[in-house]
Design an enzyme around this catalytic site. Structure first.
Site, PDB file in Angstrom:
ATOM      1  N   GLN A 113       0.830  -1.216   0.000  1.00 43.60           N
ATOM      2  CA  GLN A 113       0.000   0.000   0.000  1.00 43.60           C
ATOM      3  C   GLN A 113       0.867   1.269   0.000  1.00 43.60           C
ATOM      4  OE1 GLN A 113      -3.561  -1.005   0.594  1.00 43.60           O
ATOM      5  NE2 GLN A 113      -3.950   0.891  -0.493  1.00 43.60           N
ATOM      6  N   LYS A 116       1.781   1.814  -3.679  1.00 45.42           N
ATOM      7  CA  LYS A 116       0.561   2.057  -4.452  1.00 45.42           C
ATOM      8  C   LYS A 116       0.050   3.469  -4.185  1.00 45.42           C
ATOM      9  CE  LYS A 116      -2.637  -1.028  -3.665  1.00 45.42           C
ATOM     10  NZ  LYS A 116      -3.860  -1.833  -3.492  1.00 45.42           N
ATOM     11  N   LYS A 128      -2.679  -1.035   6.717  1.00 43.13           N
ATOM     12  CA  LYS A 128      -3.671  -2.081   6.428  1.00 43.13           C
ATOM     13  C   LYS A 128      -4.122  -2.657   7.761  1.00 43.13           C
ATOM     14  CE  LYS A 128      -5.400  -3.962   2.673  1.00 43.13           C
ATOM     15  NZ  LYS A 128      -5.494  -3.402   1.296  1.00 43.13           N
ATOM     16  N   GLY A 167     -12.371  -0.393   2.933  1.00 42.36           N
ATOM     17  CA  GLY A 167     -12.692  -1.802   2.773  1.00 42.36           C
ATOM     18  C   GLY A 167     -11.578  -2.584   2.092  1.00 42.36           C
ATOM     19  N   ASP A 168     -11.731  -3.891   2.104  1.00 42.37           N
ATOM     20  CA  ASP A 168     -10.886  -4.831   1.364  1.00 42.37           C
ATOM     21  C   ASP A 168     -11.723  -6.117   1.360  1.00 42.37           C
ATOM     22  OD1 ASP A 168      -7.893  -4.999   0.313  1.00 42.37           O
ATOM     23  OD2 ASP A 168      -8.263  -6.906   1.291  1.00 42.37           O
ATOM     24  N   THR A 211     -11.898   0.502  -8.152  1.00 42.94           N
ATOM     25  CA  THR A 211     -10.786  -0.449  -8.306  1.00 42.94           C
ATOM     26  C   THR A 211     -10.918  -1.201  -9.630  1.00 42.94           C
ATOM     27  OG1 THR A 211     -10.813  -0.703  -5.907  1.00 42.94           O
ATOM     28  CG2 THR A 211      -9.441  -2.244  -7.146  1.00 42.94           C
ATOM     29  N   ASN A 242     -16.582  -7.032  -5.298  1.00 47.73           N
ATOM     30  CA  ASN A 242     -16.612  -5.656  -5.796  1.00 47.73           C
ATOM     31  C   ASN A 242     -15.664  -5.406  -6.977  1.00 47.73           C
ATOM     32  OD1 ASN A 242     -14.842  -2.995  -5.362  1.00 47.73           O
ATOM     33  ND2 ASN A 242     -16.989  -2.500  -5.080  1.00 47.73           N
ATOM     34  N   SER A 380     -10.493   6.703  -2.928  1.00 49.22           N
ATOM     35  CA  SER A 380     -10.602   6.950  -1.490  1.00 49.22           C
ATOM     36  C   SER A 380      -9.959   8.291  -1.157  1.00 49.22           C
ATOM     37  CB  SER A 380      -9.882   5.860  -0.693  1.00 49.22           C
ATOM     38  OG  SER A 380     -10.687   4.719  -0.545  1.00 49.22           O
TER      39      SER A 380
HETATM   40  N1  GLU Z   1      -8.277  -2.219  -0.101  1.00 56.34           N
HETATM   41  C1  GLU Z   1      -8.034  -1.357  -1.225  1.00 56.34           C
HETATM   42  C2  GLU Z   1      -6.595  -1.514  -1.675  1.00 56.34           C
HETATM   43  O1  GLU Z   1      -6.047  -2.579  -1.585  1.00 56.34           O
HETATM   44  C3  GLU Z   1      -8.469   0.082  -0.977  1.00 56.34           C
HETATM   45  C4  GLU Z   1      -7.846   0.784   0.171  1.00 56.34           C
HETATM   46  C5  GLU Z   1      -8.424   2.152   0.474  1.00 56.34           C
HETATM   47  O2  GLU Z   1      -9.312   2.595  -0.248  1.00 56.34           O
HETATM   48  O3  GLU Z   1      -7.961   2.746   1.441  1.00 56.34           O
HETATM   49  O4  GLU Z   1      -5.969  -0.621  -2.192  1.00 56.34           O
END
Ligand code: GLU
Length: 448
Positions: A113, A116, A128, A167-168, A211, A242, A380
């Site tokens: 993350q 990313k 996370k 979410g995830d 996503t 999703n 987000s």
């Molecule tokens: N879970 C998503 C990811 O892997 C979104 C994370 C978010 O929106 O904070 O990037």
């Protein structure tokens, strides 16, 4: 100093300090492998021990989550939040509720993350969290009680300016609602502490779609480098949550033909193509009735392959959108033999290192998750901006911003890969571009 030896010593340290966490080792190993050329050009990163710091989460919170099931029995789960890096913004990243969740899985996801979020160009650090909670077979009230207990502890550690979960896997609109309600009740603050909220209480348009749409936009941009488009391309999609659903929606809109969905029980293969009407059935099945994908095959009289993944279905493009390591070397071989020329990852780290190697050897277009699926967290970030301004942008505006962000990520990854001598290698491009911004921020901020 020999950079190779330096990188191996970092890797050894990561393995020693994080025993029994193979996914975290894998995620770190993949990034370190890309960094040699940057460290050669930027010795100041080595001198300031940027990597030694970056592989160690800033903070790890582990807590008990007790809750009462419908039979009146007390259940106990383990909750986590890994606050990995706040170098370029508040910790940001999703919550995963799944029985496989443990510290190692969340460290791998939190580490990914960081890069990313850096690639999105928005000010978000990496984090996370989640729990080893299985919502499968649980009633709405059980899910609510679990979420309330989870947030009772988590609320002590997060905030709109410090850490903003979302979410995830296993955490969608329903869970975000229960979590938000409990945060508000405890802290007496209506604030953008979570993203993925519903529209009428602070959510952003396009966040649910983001996503999947983003993974398709990234595919469009990769294909354009070879003068191709998605029109008429047969696409396999794994998962049916999703990310998978909105990947299919955008593919259909762009004239491609999605032919598979899957869940942990098996895969449906619909050679005629999944159209809008069939997709609406899947959305209702998965989001409202919370049933199994096999019902698609029963309803539309198509093929169901129990226990199978979609990777042996002949296709032009593949969108792994389920979970980590769902594509191994054998799957990659089958995909390539079936004619696959593009992989755009909607899930996080869905391909094993061996699978990635095979895609790269075959010189197909391969978009790693940290670039290809960044549209979710990017949107987000847009939700956070709207919350701060206390206003909502329209659908077209958010989608246009998402499109632009994905285009920039694609450009940034390709230019960086080119600059560092690996043209067309989006893995190298994403890792170096994501890393450099974070490393520079760390240098600027001193030893913290
Ligand atoms: N879970 C998503 C990811 O892997 C979104 C994370 C978010 O929106 O904070 O990037």
């Amino acid at each position: 100093m020999n950079i190779q030896n330096y990188l191996s010593s970092i890797m050894d340290q990561v393995v020693r300090r994080n025993l029994g966490e193979p996914e975290f080792h894998q995620a770190v190993g993949e990034v370190l492998e890309s960094l040699e050329p940057v460290l050669k050009r930027r010795p100041e990163f080595v001198e300031a021990s940027i990597l030694e710091r970056l592989v160690e989460p800033e903070r790890q919170i582990i807590f008990r989550v007790p809750w009462v099931d419908d039979k009146g029995k007390v259940q106990v789960n383990r909750g986590f939040r890994i606050q990995f890096s706040s170098a370029i913004g508040p910790y940001k990243g999703g919550l995963r509720f799944h029985p496989s969740v443990n510290a190692g899985i969340l460290k791998f996801l939190g580490f990914e993350q960081i890069f990313k979020n850096s690639l999105t160009s928005l000010p978000m650090g990496g984090g996370k969290g989640g729990a080893d909670f299985d919502s499968k077979g649980k009633s709405d009230l059980e899910v609510m009680r679990f979420c309330q207990s989870f947030m009772t502890e988590l609320s002590k550690h997060i905030g709109a300016n410090s850490d903003v979960p979302a979410g995830d896997i296993g955490v969608g609109g329903r869970e975000i609602g229960y979590l938000f309600g409990q945060y508000k009740r405890q802290r007496d603050e209506f604030t953008g502490v979570l993203t993925g909220k519903s529209l009428n209480w602070g959510g952003s348009l396009i966040r649910p779609e983001a996503t999947g749409y983003g993974a398709v936009y990234f595919a469009v941009d990769m294909l354009a480098t070879r003068g191709e488009s998605l029109e008429g391309k047969r696409c396999v999609i794994s998962g049916s949550g999703n990310v998978s659903q909105y990947t299919a929606e955008k593919l259909i809109e762009l004239g491609a033909v999605p032919v598979t969905f899957s869940d942990s029980d098996g895969t449906i293969y619909d050679p005629a193509g999944i159209d809008r009407e069939k997709l609406a059935f899947v959305m209702h099945l998965k989001n409202v009735r919370r049933g199994r994908i096999r019902e698609y095959a029963e309803h539309f009289k198509t093929e169901y392959r129990p226990g199978a993944t979609p990777w042996d279905v002949a296709c032009d493009c593949a969108f792994p959108s389920a979970t980590q390591n769902e594509v191994d070397a054998g799957d990659a071989k089958r995909l390539l033999e079936g004619g696959c020329r593009l992989v755009s990852e909607g899930a996080n780290m869905p391909s094993t290192p061996e699978a990635v190697e095979l895609f790269q050897q075959a010189k197909i277009l391969y978009g790693p998750g940290k670039a290809a699926n960044a549209g979710g967290v990017a949107t987000s970030g847009l939700e956070m901006s709207q919350n701060s301004m206390r206003l909502n942008w329209g659908r077209e505006e958010v989608d246009a911003r998402l499109r632009e962000i994905m285009r920039n990520i694609h450009r940034n990854c390709s230019e960086t890969a080119e600059l560092y001598g690996s043209p067309g290698n989006y893995v190298v491009g994403a890792n170096i571009a994501g890393f450099t911004k974070v490393a520079e921020a760390m240098l600027d901020q001193g030893v913290v």
